[in-house]
Design a protein around this motif. Structure first.
Motif, PDB file in Angstrom:
ATOM      1  N   GLY A   1       0.826  -1.206   0.000  1.00  0.00           N
ATOM      2  CA  GLY A   1       0.000   0.000   0.000  1.00  0.00           C
ATOM      3  C   GLY A   1       0.857   1.251   0.000  1.00  0.00           C
ATOM      4  N   GLY A   2       1.926   1.261   0.802  1.00  0.00           N
ATOM      5  CA  GLY A   2       2.846   2.399   0.843  1.00  0.00           C
ATOM      6  C   GLY A   2       3.524   2.623  -0.496  1.00  0.00           C
ATOM      7  N   MET A   3       3.913   1.527  -1.150  1.00  0.00           N
ATOM      8  CA  MET A   3       4.553   1.657  -2.461  1.00  0.00           C
ATOM      9  C   MET A   3       3.576   2.185  -3.509  1.00  0.00           C
ATOM     10  SD  MET A   3       6.854  -1.812  -2.449  1.00  0.00           S
ATOM     11  CE  MET A   3       7.489  -1.526  -4.080  1.00  0.00           C
ATOM     12  N   LEU A   4       2.307   1.782  -3.376  1.00  0.00           N
ATOM     13  CA  LEU A   4       1.282   2.282  -4.301  1.00  0.00           C
ATOM     14  C   LEU A   4       1.095   3.787  -4.114  1.00  0.00           C
ATOM     15  CD1 LEU A   4      -0.940   1.736  -6.381  1.00  0.00           C
ATOM     16  CD2 LEU A   4      -2.493   1.236  -4.481  1.00  0.00           C
ATOM     17  N   LEU A   5       1.063   4.233  -2.849  1.00  0.00           N
ATOM     18  CA  LEU A   5       0.944   5.669  -2.578  1.00  0.00           C
ATOM     19  C   LEU A   5       2.159   6.419  -3.116  1.00  0.00           C
ATOM     20  CD1 LEU A   5      -0.485   6.063   1.029  1.00  0.00           C
ATOM     21  CD2 LEU A   5      -1.508   6.810  -1.120  1.00  0.00           C
ATOM     22  N   GLN A   6       3.332   5.823  -2.908  1.00  0.00           N
ATOM     23  CA  GLN A   6       4.562   6.441  -3.385  1.00  0.00           C
ATOM     24  C   GLN A   6       4.514   6.654  -4.898  1.00  0.00           C
ATOM     25  OE1 GLN A   6       7.960   4.031  -2.437  1.00  0.00           O
ATOM     26  NE2 GLN A   6       9.072   5.731  -1.553  1.00  0.00           N
ATOM     27  N   LYS A   7       3.965   5.679  -5.577  1.00  0.00           N
ATOM     28  CA  LYS A   7       3.916   5.743  -7.032  1.00  0.00           C
ATOM     29  C   LYS A   7       2.814   6.676  -7.525  1.00  0.00           C
ATOM     30  CE  LYS A   7       3.382   2.764 -11.067  1.00  0.00           C
ATOM     31  NZ  LYS A   7       3.103   1.401 -11.539  1.00  0.00           N
ATOM     32  N   THR A   8       1.681   6.693  -6.798  1.00  0.00           N
ATOM     33  CA  THR A   8       0.511   7.433  -7.270  1.00  0.00           C
ATOM     34  C   THR A   8       0.643   8.932  -7.043  1.00  0.00           C
ATOM     35  OG1 THR A   8      -0.840   5.507  -6.747  1.00  0.00           O
ATOM     36  CG2 THR A   8      -1.994   7.574  -7.137  1.00  0.00           C
ATOM     37  N   PHE A   9       1.174   9.307  -5.878  1.00  0.00           N
ATOM     38  CA  PHE A   9       1.222  10.733  -5.530  1.00  0.00           C
ATOM     39  C   PHE A   9       2.637  11.268  -5.703  1.00  0.00           C
ATOM     40  CE2 PHE A   9      -2.350   8.932  -3.209  1.00  0.00           C
ATOM     41  CZ  PHE A   9      -3.361   9.805  -3.575  1.00  0.00           C
ATOM     42  N   PHE A  10       2.806  12.148  -6.646  1.00  0.00           N
ATOM     43  CA  PHE A  10       4.132  12.667  -6.982  1.00  0.00           C
ATOM     44  C   PHE A  10       4.904  13.244  -5.788  1.00  0.00           C
ATOM     45  CE2 PHE A  10       7.405  14.248  -9.614  1.00  0.00           C
ATOM     46  CZ  PHE A  10       7.714  15.520  -9.154  1.00  0.00           C
ATOM     47  N   PRO A  11       4.253  14.056  -4.908  1.00  0.00           N
ATOM     48  CA  PRO A  11       5.020  14.646  -3.804  1.00  0.00           C
ATOM     49  C   PRO A  11       5.601  13.608  -2.858  1.00  0.00           C
ATOM     50  CG  PRO A  11       2.927  15.769  -4.093  1.00  0.00           C
ATOM     51  CD  PRO A  11       2.871  14.541  -4.934  1.00  0.00           C
ATOM     52  N   LEU A  12       5.049  12.385  -2.843  1.00  0.00           N
ATOM     53  CA  LEU A  12       5.525  11.385  -1.900  1.00  0.00           C
ATOM     54  C   LEU A  12       6.643  10.516  -2.459  1.00  0.00           C
ATOM     55  CD1 LEU A  12       2.089  10.162  -0.497  1.00  0.00           C
ATOM     56  CD2 LEU A  12       3.664  11.806   0.525  1.00  0.00           C
ATOM     57  N   GLN A  13       6.969  10.713  -3.750  1.00  0.00           N
ATOM     58  CA  GLN A  13       7.936   9.825  -4.379  1.00  0.00           C
ATOM     59  C   GLN A  13       9.306   9.872  -3.727  1.00  0.00           C
ATOM     60  OE1 GLN A  13       7.829  10.712  -8.549  1.00  0.00           O
ATOM     61  NE2 GLN A  13       6.248   9.178  -8.933  1.00  0.00           N
ATOM     62  N   GLY A  14       9.653  11.019  -3.138  1.00  0.00           N
ATOM     63  CA  GLY A  14      10.963  11.128  -2.512  1.00  0.00           C
ATOM     64  C   GLY A  14      11.048  10.470  -1.154  1.00  0.00           C
ATOM     65  N   MET A  15       9.924  10.012  -0.618  1.00  0.00           N
ATOM     66  CA  MET A  15       9.897   9.410   0.723  1.00  0.00           C
ATOM     67  C   MET A  15      10.195   7.916   0.607  1.00  0.00           C
ATOM     68  SD  MET A  15       6.579  11.483   2.114  1.00  0.00           S
ATOM     69  CE  MET A  15       6.673  10.855   3.784  1.00  0.00           C
ATOM     70  N   GLN A  16      11.480   7.576   0.599  1.00  0.00           N
ATOM     71  CA  GLN A  16      11.881   6.194   0.364  1.00  0.00           C
ATOM     72  C   GLN A  16      11.442   5.242   1.462  1.00  0.00           C
ATOM     73  OE1 GLN A  16      13.161   5.355  -2.519  1.00  0.00           O
ATOM     74  NE2 GLN A  16      13.108   7.505  -3.144  1.00  0.00           N
ATOM     75  N   SER A  17      11.300   5.766   2.696  1.00  0.00           N
ATOM     76  CA  SER A  17      10.946   4.887   3.814  1.00  0.00           C
ATOM     77  C   SER A  17       9.448   4.801   4.044  1.00  0.00           C
ATOM     78  CB  SER A  17      11.631   5.388   5.103  1.00  0.00           C
ATOM     79  OG  SER A  17      13.025   5.258   4.996  1.00  0.00           O
ATOM     80  N   LEU A  18       8.653   5.446   3.169  1.00  0.00           N
ATOM     81  CA  LEU A  18       7.194   5.432   3.362  1.00  0.00           C
ATOM     82  C   LEU A  18       6.628   4.007   3.439  1.00  0.00           C
ATOM     83  CD1 LEU A  18       4.601   7.205   3.522  1.00  0.00           C
ATOM     84  CD2 LEU A  18       4.383   6.866   1.062  1.00  0.00           C
ATOM     85  N   PRO A  19       7.011   3.073   2.532  1.00  0.00           N
ATOM     86  CA  PRO A  19       6.473   1.709   2.637  1.00  0.00           C
ATOM     87  C   PRO A  19       6.809   1.041   3.970  1.00  0.00           C
ATOM     88  CG  PRO A  19       7.473   2.045   0.489  1.00  0.00           C
ATOM     89  CD  PRO A  19       7.834   3.240   1.320  1.00  0.00           C
ATOM     90  N   LEU A  20       8.019   1.311   4.493  1.00  0.00           N
ATOM     91  CA  LEU A  20       8.413   0.709   5.775  1.00  0.00           C
ATOM     92  C   LEU A  20       7.474   1.141   6.888  1.00  0.00           C
ATOM     93  CD1 LEU A  20      10.474  -0.781   7.630  1.00  0.00           C
ATOM     94  CD2 LEU A  20      11.673   1.396   7.822  1.00  0.00           C
ATOM     95  N   TYR A  21       7.177   2.458   6.939  1.00  0.00           N
ATOM     96  CA  TYR A  21       6.326   2.953   8.020  1.00  0.00           C
ATOM     97  C   TYR A  21       4.862   2.548   7.822  1.00  0.00           C
ATOM     98  CZ  TYR A  21      10.609   5.461   8.716  1.00  0.00           C
ATOM     99  OH  TYR A  21      11.935   5.754   8.893  1.00  0.00           O
ATOM    100  N   PHE A  22       4.442   2.429   6.564  1.00  0.00           N
ATOM    101  CA  PHE A  22       3.107   1.883   6.305  1.00  0.00           C
ATOM    102  C   PHE A  22       3.032   0.433   6.772  1.00  0.00           C
ATOM    103  CE2 PHE A  22      -0.394   3.745   3.806  1.00  0.00           C
ATOM    104  CZ  PHE A  22      -0.013   5.061   3.883  1.00  0.00           C
ATOM    105  N   GLY A  23       4.104  -0.313   6.513  1.00  0.00           N
ATOM    106  CA  GLY A  23       4.159  -1.702   6.968  1.00  0.00           C
ATOM    107  C   GLY A  23       4.070  -1.794   8.476  1.00  0.00           C
ATOM    108  N   MET A  24       4.781  -0.900   9.182  1.00  0.00           N
ATOM    109  CA  MET A  24       4.735  -0.879  10.648  1.00  0.00           C
ATOM    110  C   MET A  24       3.318  -0.582  11.136  1.00  0.00           C
ATOM    111  SD  MET A  24       8.205   1.049  11.846  1.00  0.00           S
ATOM    112  CE  MET A  24       9.806   0.260  11.710  1.00  0.00           C
ATOM    113  N   ALA A  25       2.672   0.418  10.517  1.00  0.00           N
ATOM    114  CA  ALA A  25       1.316   0.795  10.931  1.00  0.00           C
ATOM    115  C   ALA A  25       0.338  -0.360  10.706  1.00  0.00           C
ATOM    116  CB  ALA A  25       0.870   2.029  10.139  1.00  0.00           C
ATOM    117  N   PHE A  26       0.423  -1.010   9.551  1.00  0.00           N
ATOM    118  CA  PHE A  26      -0.453  -2.153   9.269  1.00  0.00           C
ATOM    119  C   PHE A  26      -0.192  -3.293  10.262  1.00  0.00           C
ATOM    120  CE2 PHE A  26      -2.848  -2.211   5.131  1.00  0.00           C
ATOM    121  CZ  PHE A  26      -2.824  -0.845   4.947  1.00  0.00           C
TER     122      PHE A  26
END
Length: 279
Positions: A54-79
């Motif tokens: 889900g985090g990787m999908l958000l990273q890909k879908t929303f341009f401003p979030l593309q630079g957040m490399q650790s976003l999938p990790l923190y989404f994984g933690m939250a899930f």
């Protein structure tokens, strides 16, 4: 290897996180195995995979979030944390069939993962790093986050050690004696979720449950008592992680597989050693 360690930041990050995970996973794994809840690690790892996808999908879908490399990790933690709460909720709903909570969450995690991965146009190298671990994937920010998680887990274990041991070996007697089982179960399952989501950078989501159970299985064969079992589990976990990282670096492969293979070899060694000792 030693000169490379002092030259490259990613190697330093990987070894620092690896040593922390080699300590945390067997420590928590000892309580999980004694409680006969080994499959919880698998259920939470599947939920974590859904969060990462889900985090990787958000990273890909929303341009401003593309630079957040650790976003999938923190989404994984939250899930993972949400999944741990749901497991406890389902265990309370199905009081006489508590084991149902694990396949329910596992199925939900796999379903969500497949949907998110499909929407992200399938597998890519970053997702493969999360599945099987990677030396290159650990950032300095991950080191700080996982260090904080380690400190939090150790404090919880120290403060609640007696209650956790009591609940692990005789839950009914612990409840009668006034131990707040529900609250402690909740805290325990949350720290399990945090440890699993922290371990995926090094070991990988599909292999993290191995690091929580194999060192414990090896220690049980040779330890005398619960505390000694924890000590041996941590020692075996550290040997597997450090040996796996060094092997992965020299062989240019994902560390998750080498860590698990070394843990299996340690387990086989402990079984042979205990059999020889009994003769």
């Amino acid at each position: 290897m030693i000169s490379a360690f002092f030259t490259y930041d990613f190697l330093q990050n990987a070894f620092i996180v690896g040593i922390l995970i080699g300590f945390l996973a067997p420590l928590i794994g000892t309580f999980i195995v004694v409680r006969r809840l080994s499959l919880i690690a698998d259920a939470l790892s599947h939920i974590t995979l859904a969060g990462i996808a889900g985090g990787m999908l958000l990273q890909k879908t929303f341009f401003p979030l593309q630079g957040m490399q650790s976003l999938p990790l923190y989404f994984g933690m939250a899930f993972s944390v949400v999944g741990s709460v749901l497991i406890e909720k389902l265990r309370s709903i199905y009081k006489f069939y508590q084991e149902l909570a694990i396949p329910i969450l596992m199925s939900g995690g796999i379903g969500l993962s497949v949907i998110f991965i499909s929407l992200s146009d399938g597998f890519n190298s970053e997702l493969m790093n999360y599945l099987f671990g990677s030396v290159n994937a650990v950032s300095r920010l991950d080191v700080y986050v996982i260090s904080c998680i380690t400190l939090f887990v150790v404090i919880i274990i120290i403060l609640l050690y007696k209650e956790l041991v009591f609940l692990s070996f005789d839950e009914e007697q612990a409840k009668v004696s006034g131990v707040k089982a529900k609250t402690i179960h909740f805290l325990f399952i949350v720290i399990v979720a945090l440890v699993i989501s922290s371990s995926m950078r090094i070991v990988g989501i599909l292999l993290v449950s191995s690091l929580m159970t194999l060192p414990v299985a090896a220690s049980i064969r040779i330890a005398n008592g619960f505390k000694q079992s924890i000590l041996f589990s941590i020692i075996f976990g550290e040997i597997a992680v450090i040996g796996g990282l060094i092997s992965a670096y020299h062989l240019s492969i994902s560390p998750g597989g080498t860590i698990v293979v070394i843990a299996v070899l340690i387990l086989l060694g402990s079984i042979l050693w205990s059999k020889r000792k009994k003769k």
